[in-house]
Design an enzyme around this catalytic site. Structure first.
Site, PDB file in Angstrom:
ATOM      1  N   GLY A  13       5.823 -17.318   9.300  1.00 44.22           N
ATOM      2  CA  GLY A  13       4.399 -17.646   9.352  1.00 44.22           C
ATOM      3  C   GLY A  13       3.519 -16.490   8.925  1.00 44.22           C
ATOM      4  O   GLY A  13       2.386 -16.384   9.364  1.00 44.22           O
ATOM      5  N   GLY A  14       4.037 -15.616   8.059  1.00 44.40           N
ATOM      6  CA  GLY A  14       3.204 -14.554   7.498  1.00 44.40           C
ATOM      7  C   GLY A  14       2.494 -15.059   6.251  1.00 44.40           C
ATOM      8  O   GLY A  14       2.406 -16.266   6.010  1.00 44.40           O
ATOM      9  N   GLY A  17       4.712 -17.312   3.806  1.00 39.83           N
ATOM     10  CA  GLY A  17       5.064 -18.611   4.375  1.00 39.83           C
ATOM     11  C   GLY A  17       3.849 -19.521   4.513  1.00 39.83           C
ATOM     12  O   GLY A  17       3.908 -20.711   4.187  1.00 39.83           O
ATOM     13  N   HIS A 238       5.952   5.245   3.545  1.00 41.18           N
ATOM     14  CA  HIS A 238       4.493   5.386   3.450  1.00 41.18           C
ATOM     15  C   HIS A 238       4.120   6.823   3.823  1.00 41.18           C
ATOM     16  O   HIS A 238       4.602   7.336   4.819  1.00 41.18           O
ATOM     17  CB  HIS A 238       3.810   4.396   4.391  1.00 41.18           C
ATOM     18  CG  HIS A 238       2.348   4.226   4.124  1.00 41.18           C
ATOM     19  ND1 HIS A 238       1.429   5.216   4.396  1.00 41.18           N
ATOM     20  CD2 HIS A 238       1.647   3.200   3.595  1.00 41.18           C
ATOM     21  CE1 HIS A 238       0.221   4.784   4.040  1.00 41.18           C
ATOM     22  NE2 HIS A 238       0.327   3.563   3.550  1.00 41.18           N
ATOM     23  N   SER A 252      -3.698   3.629   7.152  1.00 37.96           N
ATOM     24  CA  SER A 252      -3.852   2.991   5.844  1.00 37.96           C
ATOM     25  C   SER A 252      -4.163   3.958   4.708  1.00 37.96           C
ATOM     26  O   SER A 252      -4.868   4.946   4.882  1.00 37.96           O
ATOM     27  CB  SER A 252      -4.978   1.965   5.939  1.00 37.96           C
ATOM     28  OG  SER A 252      -5.302   1.500   4.664  1.00 37.96           O
ATOM     29  N   ARG A 299       2.639   6.180  -3.538  1.00 37.35           N
ATOM     30  CA  ARG A 299       3.206   6.528  -2.234  1.00 37.35           C
ATOM     31  C   ARG A 299       4.485   7.360  -2.323  1.00 37.35           C
ATOM     32  O   ARG A 299       4.690   8.262  -1.509  1.00 37.35           O
ATOM     33  CB  ARG A 299       3.485   5.249  -1.454  1.00 37.35           C
ATOM     34  CG  ARG A 299       2.196   4.581  -1.065  1.00 37.35           C
ATOM     35  CD  ARG A 299       2.411   3.256  -0.400  1.00 37.35           C
ATOM     36  NE  ARG A 299       1.116   2.729   0.038  1.00 37.35           N
ATOM     37  CZ  ARG A 299       0.945   1.542   0.578  1.00 37.35           C
ATOM     38  NH1 ARG A 299       1.971   0.740   0.756  1.00 37.35           N
ATOM     39  NH2 ARG A 299      -0.253   1.145   0.951  1.00 37.35           N
ATOM     40  N   ARG A 414       6.351   0.408  -4.503  1.00 39.60           N
ATOM     41  CA  ARG A 414       5.225  -0.527  -4.492  1.00 39.60           C
ATOM     42  C   ARG A 414       3.898   0.223  -4.445  1.00 39.60           C
ATOM     43  O   ARG A 414       3.778   1.224  -3.756  1.00 39.60           O
ATOM     44  CB  ARG A 414       5.321  -1.446  -3.270  1.00 39.60           C
ATOM     45  CG  ARG A 414       4.143  -2.387  -3.127  1.00 39.60           C
ATOM     46  CD  ARG A 414       4.372  -3.404  -2.034  1.00 39.60           C
ATOM     47  NE  ARG A 414       4.375  -2.844  -0.695  1.00 39.60           N
ATOM     48  CZ  ARG A 414       3.285  -2.445  -0.048  1.00 39.60           C
ATOM     49  NH1 ARG A 414       2.097  -2.510  -0.628  1.00 39.60           N
ATOM     50  NH2 ARG A 414       3.377  -1.981   1.192  1.00 39.60           N
ATOM     51  N   LEU A 420       0.086  -7.613  -0.167  1.00 36.85           N
ATOM     52  CA  LEU A 420      -0.630  -8.829   0.243  1.00 36.85           C
ATOM     53  C   LEU A 420      -0.716  -9.769  -0.951  1.00 36.85           C
ATOM     54  O   LEU A 420      -0.557 -10.980  -0.837  1.00 36.85           O
ATOM     55  CB  LEU A 420      -2.025  -8.479   0.748  1.00 36.85           C
ATOM     56  CG  LEU A 420      -2.089  -7.579   1.980  1.00 36.85           C
ATOM     57  CD1 LEU A 420      -3.519  -7.446   2.471  1.00 36.85           C
ATOM     58  CD2 LEU A 420      -1.224  -8.127   3.083  1.00 36.85           C
TER      59      LEU A 420
END
Lengths: 646, 249
Positions: A13-14, A17, A238, A252, A299, A414, A420
């Site tokens: 459910g992310g 999905g 990260h 972030s 990164r 990435r 996202l």
């Protein structure tokens, strides 16, 4: 008789999905959505900084083609070019869609979308909702899915775990085996296709920015059932996370996108308060080494530099593995508006206010570029055929993967704010193809004998019964921690073959000890232990894929850094020399003095290295071990060339 | 040398219908520990303070950084997320209990599906035409965006409902979280077009009229959402709606 609706089982459910579920419902089919917890709790909520789309609202000359180039180069040319190009061109429409769905994106004075800078690009390309963009996107997609639930197209099974695919006699996926995490019942669901949107595997490392559900178990189970797992060794570290006991919380990249500066005191072990250290006694090492990209290098580059400063130059803050990330030069109002969410988190967990004192941060395991191998189909023009049933299909027919669980979009590293995008893009993009697959399959799921489902259920019921009876002397949670520590120590930023070889054996030992695990919970209701032991089994296999992949890949590419195989790019090298070199090569011999000293040799080494290693590593299960082979990457659109960010 | 430890007292319950009982624990102190780190330690060494072997305590958690809302529980009597409950900042023994307004699943896990059902009832979404590319969203001032953003940080954790004296296990009261979400969607230019549907829901049974104005919700919200402001605003909007209904229907 009315034709029944197609029924797609979506696991997770992310963002991936939910996007897939929404699109499939919109196209008139039914979705059963399986989630490990309640929806709205998925790991996608942890994404902070934003989502990329080249809309060039500031007249900087940005374009989807530049987004494409930055993404491919950021990933050291290992990402699948046609797919990435399609994603970058779809990105603006995705942002508009999210905006229409009510995401509280920050806006300009005129009321349009605001964009900020992120790593690995020179353009303001990142749309954002404060510093909780992932959370905001999950909520808005969840709301649309709730709307379809209200309309009767979505059935949610929350607190349910996916255990594996139901495969028929021909190895085609016909449904899923599901574990009810409350009753602990195991049952099967029949479906026309199954989508794994099950996220990343960072829990194989003992401390990471991941949520507790990110064990990678579902994707690993697909591998154990015969699916190909690609590029497992490419784990993103990260650069900026907050040290902690239970997890390393993300700080972030948007902190740097909004002007945050990374530095250490020039004097090792300087004990002064950071703000009492004068400007000329601070070492802004990223800005000095990379004048063009500064604190916003990709990164992999930033993490390596921080590692170098702390461990080789011994310049860590207070002699510890930490560097400063400094926002104190920005006004409080600006920080509250643009970064409020992450500033509060830092303050809550450390007691220090980033508006007053520089934050102390260190790199942490964050994302898996690799994942289940997935397919796609191009049109004659070389564009993605959005109707193709092959899009996002794993090597098991009828079993699909999307989001962090897949492998095609980020190559060897990435770029920030691309995850996202890739999650939502894959979820939306795959839907027509999945439904085409469901409509055109020669034998429908109704024609699969019920014994196929019975056998699958019996297999898993027996397996869980056996797990519940395990009564050795190893605590599964402790063993997980040991496995995680082993990977943290040995398969991180800097890798070498001797250590990796030892790690292969260390994992084998943990695998042997796994047989001696004790199922530490005896309750017959809502018992998480058996489920965790099964996940641990998967994590052991996944760590074998990661470690063996890292051991075999004798090169330095993106996040996979082996100093022994560094091609040592000359400091005055210009990547365009390489394009020039390839052109000259086409016309015949190249004079040895055609390039500055050392450059020609370097370019030959680079070219030679690519012929061996510009390939996806593909793990398949052979005799309980990952067998690793290599497959070509599509580089038809952009010529691979050395990366450089200074 | 006496090793430093963390003392915990945890209310346990094996099944939804079984009787709760208390157990005490002592885990080794580690710097920067939060309540979750203590619970993880109990998983690794499932022993009570007096050395009795037990089933590890179960709890819900996911993100561990206070954005998912999962790990909400009562800590020393106060409802909050256990990930941000740092051991150094709270009194020992640390007393852990499940939230009291929701049915217990097991130990510290509760079933909060009622909140999600209420979100569905309230039609807490923007009814878009479709996902296809039909261009930009509505132009919106950044100040309106900022107002909406604060409301949209609600993680459906249930703190405000646990703290609310009006919200009980078996009444149908929707509570501040839902009213605030209605406000969020009514504030959106597209959402506004269907605001009446949402208002009608919270004008019905368990709606805004049942709010006793105790203001406990706003004090308990971990995200500082201005819940009482939302309730007041929804009070105004529903009053207008009532008036409109009287005059026009």
């Amino acid at each position: 008789m009315a034709k029944r609706k197609k029924r797609i089982i979506v696991i997770g459910g992310g963002l991936a999905g939910l996007s897939a579920a929404m699109k499939i419902c919109e196209m008139g089919s039914e979705v059963i959505l399986i989630a490990y917890q309640s929806l709205k709790r998925s790991h996608s909520v942890c994404a902070q900084g934003g989502i990329n789309a080249a809309m060039d609202t500031k007249d900087e000359g940005d374009s989807p083609e530049k987004h494409f180039f930055d993404t491919i180069r950021g990933g050291d040319f290992l990402a699948e070019q046609p797919l990435v190009r399609d994603m970058c061109h779809q990105a603006p429409a995705i942002i508009h869609l999210l905006d229409r769905m009510g995401v509280a994106f920050n806006r300009t004075g005129e009321g349009h979308l605001a964009f900020r800078r992120f790593g690995g690009t020179l353009y303001s390309r990142t749309a954002f909702a404060g510093a909780t963009t992932g959370q905001q996107l999950v909520y808005s997609l969840d709301e649309q899915v709730r709307r379809y639930e209200h309309d009767g197209l979505v059935q949610k099974l929350e607190w349910h775990e996916y255990l594996g695919a139901v495969l028929d006699g021909n190895g085609v996926c016909r449904g899923a085996i599901i574990h009810d995490l409350r009753t602990n019942e195991i049952f099967t669901l029949a479906g026309d296709a199954v989508i794994l949107a099950t996220g990343g595997p960072s829990q194989v490392y003992s401390r990471s920015t991941a949520s507790t559900v990110n064990t990678g178990a579902a994707a690993t189970m697909a591998y154990l059932q015969g699916a190909k797992y690609a590029n497992g060794e490419f784990i993103q570290i990260h650069p900026t996370a907050i040290p902690g006991q239970d997890k390393l919380r993300l700080m972030s990249e948007s902190a740097r996108g909004e002007g945050g500066r990374i530095w250490v005191p020039k004097k090792a072990g300087d004990t002064r308060e950071p703000l009492k250290i004068p400007e000329n006694e601070r070492y802004y090492f990223l800005e000095e080494k990379y004048p063009l990209y500064g604190n916003l290098v990709p990164r992999d580059v930033a993490s390596r530099e921080i590692y170098e400063i702390v461990y080789n130059q011994k310049l860590g803050v207070e002699g510890q593995p930490m560097v400063y990330l400094d926002l104190t030069h920005k006004t409080k109002e600006y920080l509250e508006d643009r970064l409020g969410g992450i500033i509060d988190i830092y303050k809550k967990f450390t007691g220090d206010d980033p508006r007053e004192v520089p934050m102390k941060i260190f790199p942490a395991v964050h994302y898996s570029m690799g994942g289940l191998w997935t397919d796609y189909e191009s049109t004659a023009e070389g564009l993605i055929d959005h109707q193709s049933p092959r899009n996002q299909m794993t090597s098991i027919q009828g079993l699909y993967a999307a989001g962090e669980a897949d492998c095609q979009y980020h190559g060897a590293n990435r770029l920030g704010a691309n995850s996202l995008l890739s999650c939502i893009y894959t979820g939306l993009m795959m839907a027509p193809g999945v439904l085409n697959y469901a409509s055109n399959i020669s034998k429908s799921v109704e024609d699969v004998p019920s014994s196929t489902f019975d056998e699958a259920r019996n297999y898993w019921t027996e397996r869980f019964d056996k797990i519940k009876k395990m009564d050795g002397n190893e605590n599964p949670y402790k063993l997980h921690q040991e496995l995680g520590d082993t990977l943290m120590e040995n398969v991180l930023i800097v890798r070498d073959n001797k250590t990796l070889e030892k790690t292969v054996y260390a994992i084998q030992e943990i695998e042997a000890r796994f047989k001696n695990v004790k199922c530490v919970d005896t309750n017959d209701w809502a018992n998480p232990a058996a489920s965790f032991i099964n996940q641990l089994y998967c994590m052991i296999h996944l760590s074998k894929i990661i470690t063996k992949g890292a051991l075999m890949r004798d090169e330095f590419r993106g996040a996979h850094y082996k100093p022994d195989y560094d091609l040592n790019q000359p400091s005055d090298f210009d990547p365009y020399e390489y394009i020039d070199y390839l052109e000259k090569k086409n016309y015949g011999e190249i004079a040895e003095d055609a390039f500055p000293p050392g450059h020609l040799d370097y370019m030959r080494r680079y070219e030679e290295n690519n012929t061996h290693w510009l390939k996806n590593s593909i793990a398949t299960l052979e005799d309980n071990q990952p067998d690793i082979t290599y497959e070509d990457v599509n580089t038809s659109l952009l010529t691979p060339r050395p990366r450089k960010y200074d | 040398m006496d090793a430093k430890t963390i003392k915990l007292k945890i209310k346990r319950q094996d099944k939804p219908e079984s009787k709760p009982y208390w157990q005490e624990f002592e885990v080794p102190y580690k710097p920067l520990s939060n309540v979750i780190a203590c619970l993880m330690e109990i998983q690794r060494t499932p022993l009570t303070a007096d050395g009795k072997q037990i089933n590890p305590v179960t709890w819900d958690a996911n993100c561990l950084e206070e954005v998912c809302g999962s790990c909400t529980m009562l800590i020393n009597g106060k409802v909050r997320q256990s990930c941000t409950a740092l051991v150094d900042q709270i009194k020992q023994p640390i007393v852990l209990e499940p939230m009291s307004k929701f049915p217990v699943v097991r130990d510290l896990q509760v079933d909060r599906s009622r909140i999600f059902k209420d979100l569905k009832k309230a039609k807490a979404w923007i009814p878009i035409d479709g996902t296809h590319d039909i261009g930009e969203g509505p132009v919106m001032s950044d100040s309106l965006r900022a107002k909406r953003y604060v409301l949209s940080e609600c993680m459906t954790c249930g703190c405000c409902l646990e703290a609310c004296p009006q919200y009980t296990k078996d009444n149908g009261f929707m509570g501040a979280a839902i009213f605030s979400q209605v406000r969020l969607f009514n504030l959106h230019p597209t959402g506004e077009m269907t605001q009446e549907e949402r208002l009608e829901t919270i004008m019905g049974k368990g709606g805004i009229a049942d709010c006793g104005n105790a203001q406990a919700c706003v004090e308990s919200c971990p995200k500082n959402i201005p819940l009482t402001e939302s309730i007041a605003d929804m009070g105004r909007q529903t009053s207008w709606q009532l008036l409109k209904n009287l005059l026009l229907k």
